[in-house]
Design an enzyme around this catalytic site. Structure first.
Site, PDB file in Angstrom:
ATOM      1  CE1 TYR A 171      -1.967   0.383  -2.608  1.00 35.87           C
ATOM      2  CE2 TYR A 171      -0.679   2.029  -1.421  1.00 35.87           C
ATOM      3  CZ  TYR A 171      -0.858   1.192  -2.514  1.00 35.87           C
ATOM      4  OH  TYR A 171       0.094   1.183  -3.515  1.00 35.87           O
ATOM      5  CG  ASP A 207       0.603   0.700   6.784  1.00 37.21           C
ATOM      6  OD1 ASP A 207       1.333   1.702   6.933  1.00 37.21           O
ATOM      7  OD2 ASP A 207       0.194   0.317   5.682  1.00 37.21           O
ATOM      8  CE  LYS A 241       1.839   7.913   2.660  1.00 34.35           C
ATOM      9  NZ  LYS A 241       1.912   8.189   1.220  1.00 34.35           N
TER      10      LYS A 241
HETATM   11  N1  HOZ Z   1      -0.497   5.750  -2.489  1.00 33.50           N
HETATM   12  C1  HOZ Z   1      -0.588   7.154  -2.355  1.00 33.50           C
HETATM   13  C2  HOZ Z   1      -1.878   7.559  -1.759  1.00 33.50           C
HETATM   14  N2  HOZ Z   1      -2.384   6.799  -0.753  1.00 33.50           N
HETATM   15  C3  HOZ Z   1      -0.407   7.890  -3.637  1.00 33.50           C
HETATM   16  C4  HOZ Z   1       0.999   8.132  -3.899  1.00 33.50           C
HETATM   17  C5  HOZ Z   1       1.270   9.107  -5.027  1.00 33.50           C
HETATM   18  O1  HOZ Z   1       0.558   9.147  -6.012  1.00 33.50           O
HETATM   19  O2  HOZ Z   1       2.245   9.799  -4.915  1.00 33.50           O
END
Ligand code: HOZ
Length: 430
Positions: free
Chosen positions: A146, A241, A269
């Protein structure tokens, strides 16, 4: 199953009136595990406290950023101090230079860096840059990886798309995704095939060097080396990534840990210390194609925002000055791994624990989990039961088998023991 407290249930009912699904990011809604999401009111160190003040040991850590635990004192103090100067200028600041210099000093193969506001922005900008630099349109991504929610990446994607089994995203046009090629993670032959079938047309291979959006999946020996040599041979850019792995697996992220050079790297992050920050960087000759030096356009009103920068800078400086943090994170995660393995064995049901550094996850599978198909064919209904049992006992795990857990330095030996005891109790009662 509904393990939530009264206030969370009431808040969720209210939230659904004004927020789609009651949440601002889909996986938070608990839809695949069932039940009601827990609404949080505050957090400190290793613990989050819900609306009824129930305490949880946190293994999500805001999906990665809170590497040093919640409300880390120096980050909070730095934010408070800077907020009084102004929360945004929309003009350059010295702090942005300090942040860029710090990133360049920590991250291997990053000569220049552009700050953005999220990992999604970082990945979509890096892809545009790779296309602009190479003059090619196609790119390869891996099933179950992702890279944020930009249109071109929403093909065979992990995280929420895997969690909710979304195969096709309405609103993403065929045109937007026709240049997206996919291969199974850890499958070098499939990559070679795609490259052969699309000679001279592939701008980039983008990959999570340790995948965290189908649970935690680790690259098999030789895979990353193979990607690097394909890219070198074919004039393709290798994009790491590192939104999850950057500054988490090591000061130099997965590039340092795996000993593989990327041409472009994306961050998010940890780089923001809990504020909305992303970044992409890499080789100078590539980065010089970004506007205003080149014509690959990319911009943002809040890019380099002073509050976000001071939070991120304080976080990264702490990591640079205290390399022992990474040893501590590894040791804590190893203890968790060993304890969980013992505890889950009691149930007599097959399971796999994948771990790399402070990323770890459990799949209930009878075979190694090395790609998305392995993750998807595991017993994810059993994971959902595990999740709820742990939540009941105050252990906050990601509400999906398709998400990695993130360990923080705030977790004590007692927290790990409490977590293992909760898993043992569940496994014993199964
Ligand atoms: N895309 C995030 C997990 N891989 C989730 C982000 C969230 O819900 O804060």
């Amino acid at each position: 199953m509904d393990n939530t407290t009264n206030k969370s249930s009431a808040l969720f009912a209210r939230a659904q009136q004004s927020i789609p699904g009651g949440v601002n990011s889909p996986v938070r809604a608990f839809r695949s595990v069932g039940g009601t999401p827990v609404f949080m009111q505050r957090a400190s160190g290793a613990y989050m406290y819900d609306a009824d003040n129930k305490r949880y040991i946190d293994y999500i850590n805001s999906w990665g950023p809170m590497l040093l635990g919640h409300a880390y004192g120096p980050v909070v103090a730095a934010i408070q101090e800077r907020a009084a100067y102004s929360t945004s200028y929309g003009a350059p600041t010295e702090l942005e230079i300090e942040m860029a210099e710090l990133i360049v000093s920590m991250a291997p193969n990053v000569d220049m860096v552009r700050m953005v506001s999220s990992g999604t922005e970082a990945c979509m900008s890096a892809l545009r840059l790779a296309r602009g630099f190479t003059g090619r349109n196609k790119f390869i991504k891996f099933e179950g990886c992702y890279h944020g929610h930009a249109d071109a990446f929403l093909v065979k994607a992990g995280s929420g798309l895997a969690t909710f089994n979304i195969q096709t995203v309405p609103g993403v046009t065929a045109g937007a995704s026709m240049d997206t090629l996919t291969a199974p993670y850890n499958d070098l032959e499939a990559v070679e095939q795609l490259v052969n079938d699309n000679q001279g047309a592939i701008a980039a291979i983008i990959i999570e060097p340790v995948a965290g959006n189908m649970g935690c999946i680790v690259p098999v020996p030789g895979f990353m080396e193979g990607l690097r040599s394909i890219c070198d041979r074919e004039g393709i850019l290798l994009i790491f990534d590192e939104v999850m792995t950057g500054f988490r697996l090591a000061a130099g992220g997965a590039q340092e840990r795996l000993g593989i050079r990327a041409d472009l790297v994306t961050y998010g992050k940890v780089i923001g210390g809990g504020m909305p920050v992303g970044a992409f960087g890499g080789r100078r000759d590539i980065m010089q194609h970004i506007a205003p030096l080149g014509n690959v356009y990319q911009a943002g009103t809040l890019s380099g925002n002073p509050i976000a920068m001071i939070a991120g800078y304080t976080m990264l400086k702490t990591l640079q000055d205290n390399p022992g943090i990474y040893t501590q994170l590894d040791q804590t995660t190893e203890k968790l791994h060993a304890g969980l393995a013992d505890a889950l064995a009691i149930a007599g049901r097959p399971f796999v624990i994948n771990r790399f550094g402070s990323m770890i996850s459990v799949h209930f599978s009878d075979k190694p989990v090395t790609n998305f198909t392995d993750a998807a064919t595991a017993d994810n209904a059993l994971f959902n039961r595990f999740f709820h049992a742990m939540l009941d006992k105050g252990i906050y795990l990601p509400p999906s088998a398709y998400e990695t857990w993130f360990v923080s330095t705030a977790l004590s030996d007692e927290d790990i023991s409490e977590t293992i005891a909760a898993a043992r109790e569940w496994a014993g009662a199964l």
